[in-house]
Design a protein around this motif. Sequence first.
Motif, PDB file in Angstrom:
ATOM      1  N   LYS A 236      38.564  21.136 -29.198  1.00 16.82           N
ATOM      2  CA  LYS A 236      38.143  22.377 -30.072  1.00 16.82           C
ATOM      3  C   LYS A 236      38.916  23.833 -29.437  1.00 16.82           C
ATOM      4  CE  LYS A 236      34.821  22.920 -32.554  1.00 16.82           C
ATOM      5  NZ  LYS A 236      33.254  23.172 -33.496  1.00 16.82           N
ATOM      6  N   ALA A 237      39.859  24.092 -29.686  1.00 19.83           N
ATOM      7  CA  ALA A 237      40.461  25.225 -29.169  1.00 19.83           C
ATOM      8  C   ALA A 237      40.713  26.532 -29.934  1.00 19.83           C
ATOM      9  CB  ALA A 237      41.811  24.791 -28.453  1.00 19.83           C
ATOM     10  N   LYS A 238      40.926  27.718 -29.414  1.00 25.99           N
ATOM     11  CA  LYS A 238      41.091  28.803 -30.202  1.00 25.99           C
ATOM     12  C   LYS A 238      42.438  28.997 -30.465  1.00 25.99           C
ATOM     13  CE  LYS A 238      39.801  31.499 -26.777  1.00 25.99           C
ATOM     14  NZ  LYS A 238      39.331  32.649 -25.913  1.00 25.99           N
ATOM     15  N   CYS A 239      42.580  29.447 -31.809  1.00 21.43           N
ATOM     16  CA  CYS A 239      43.831  29.780 -32.410  1.00 21.43           C
ATOM     17  C   CYS A 239      43.876  31.250 -32.994  1.00 21.43           C
ATOM     18  CB  CYS A 239      44.086  28.587 -33.610  1.00 21.43           C
ATOM     19  SG  CYS A 239      45.723  28.661 -34.349  1.00 21.43           S
ATOM     20  N   PRO A 240      44.298  31.937 -32.188  1.00 26.85           N
ATOM     21  CA  PRO A 240      44.571  33.268 -33.091  1.00 26.85           C
ATOM     22  C   PRO A 240      45.544  33.534 -33.989  1.00 26.85           C
ATOM     23  CG  PRO A 240      44.810  33.563 -30.381  1.00 26.85           C
ATOM     24  CD  PRO A 240      44.949  31.913 -30.990  1.00 26.85           C
TER      25      PRO A 240
END
Length: 437
Positions: A236-240
């Motif tokens: 699960k990773a950040k996606c701006p």
Amino acid sequence: RWLYLVKSSLFKTFQKKMKQLYIPSCLLLFLIRCSTTFQPLAKNVSFDDWEVPGEVQIVPMISMNRKAPAVDPTVVFLDKDSKLSGTRSSREVGEESLSKAVSENITRILEDLLKDYDKTERPSYKEGGTTQVKVNILIRSMGPISEMKMYYSMDCYFRQYWRDKRLSFKGLKNNANNLIINQLSLNVAMLEKIWKPDTYFHNGLDSYLHKITRPNKLLRISENGDITYSIRLTVKAKCPMILRNFPMDQQTCPLILGSFAYTADEVQYKWLGGSTPVGYEGELHLSQFDLQETYFRELNFTRSESVGTFSVLQVVFLLQRHTGYFLIQVYLPCALIVVLSWVGFWLNREATSDRVTLGVTAVLTLSAISMDSRSDLPKVHYATALDWFIICSFLYCIASILEFAGVHYFTKVGSGESFGNDGIESDIFVDDDDDDD
């Protein structure tokens, strides 16, 4: 009479002697029989004898029963598939002994490798070189992708490759059994005894390793010290996201990985050679997006001047949003409501309550659609493309109400009709004057 007495005397003597010899002779025959029953297989049976198709061989065994044609229960039949009745074949015994020898050989190899091994020391440290770690990712599935929290998740096989010459060994080749051993597939417990890179995800949020039914890890060591380490992860990773063009937007979601403690001079990360260092298991199906492109690059990242520069890898996923859901749930209802508000233009100008009710209902319905469309979006400081469309629909509905109000007012003024209570008050004064008269 004399002959009768001699004959009876001889018969009694013979019967007595036979009784004395009967028991030892029976016991001797029983022992001989038992020795033939538990006789082992003949040693002259070889694997080459089984190559004759359809031939059934009988292992010869010693038997005291020479005249009985029936099958002796101690005889063992062998066919070409080494199916045995009553005992094990020499092939099975040979395979078991070979497997045991290979297992002992592998155990001896591992003991020799780990004898003077220091797992806290990275490979190539004593030579002063850089340890190169190659990475490959196979994505099994992707999703969900959340605009509210601005993250994405995916299920993947994360593979790392590096060389540790301290773990090189002499493989098994050119032996009598044609057995080749040039790499070892080891238990995951071996990971605790060797050095491995401290890879982490820079923009990771809540990643985890799959552990059902056992930890999903794979470890292989080749004879020249090449190590393959594969694990199954849900990342699960950040996606701006920039939502100015929502819902007709494209988003780029990155995944950045690298070493946590080793600088670029110590550990260097590379994508595994090939056209697709990041691959996909089949075709990905996402509910709201289409995966259009995947970009890769290798770069150095400076966390701070005091900590140093680190080698990192970056993969970027280009996602195109589907607009079908929003066309059905937002755009089409708003367009129909605006057209419905224009029905008031064909109503009689004297039907004031009907025209006002129609306009107000259209405005309230648009307000409900607007709030529902914003419920799954973050509270950004700018208006999205969907917001601008709903604002324009508001303006059309409000303009239809203002148009009716303007037409109604100027029609009254042009015809000389009065507004408010002016007409009522004048009627009252006229009635009072008439009463006085």
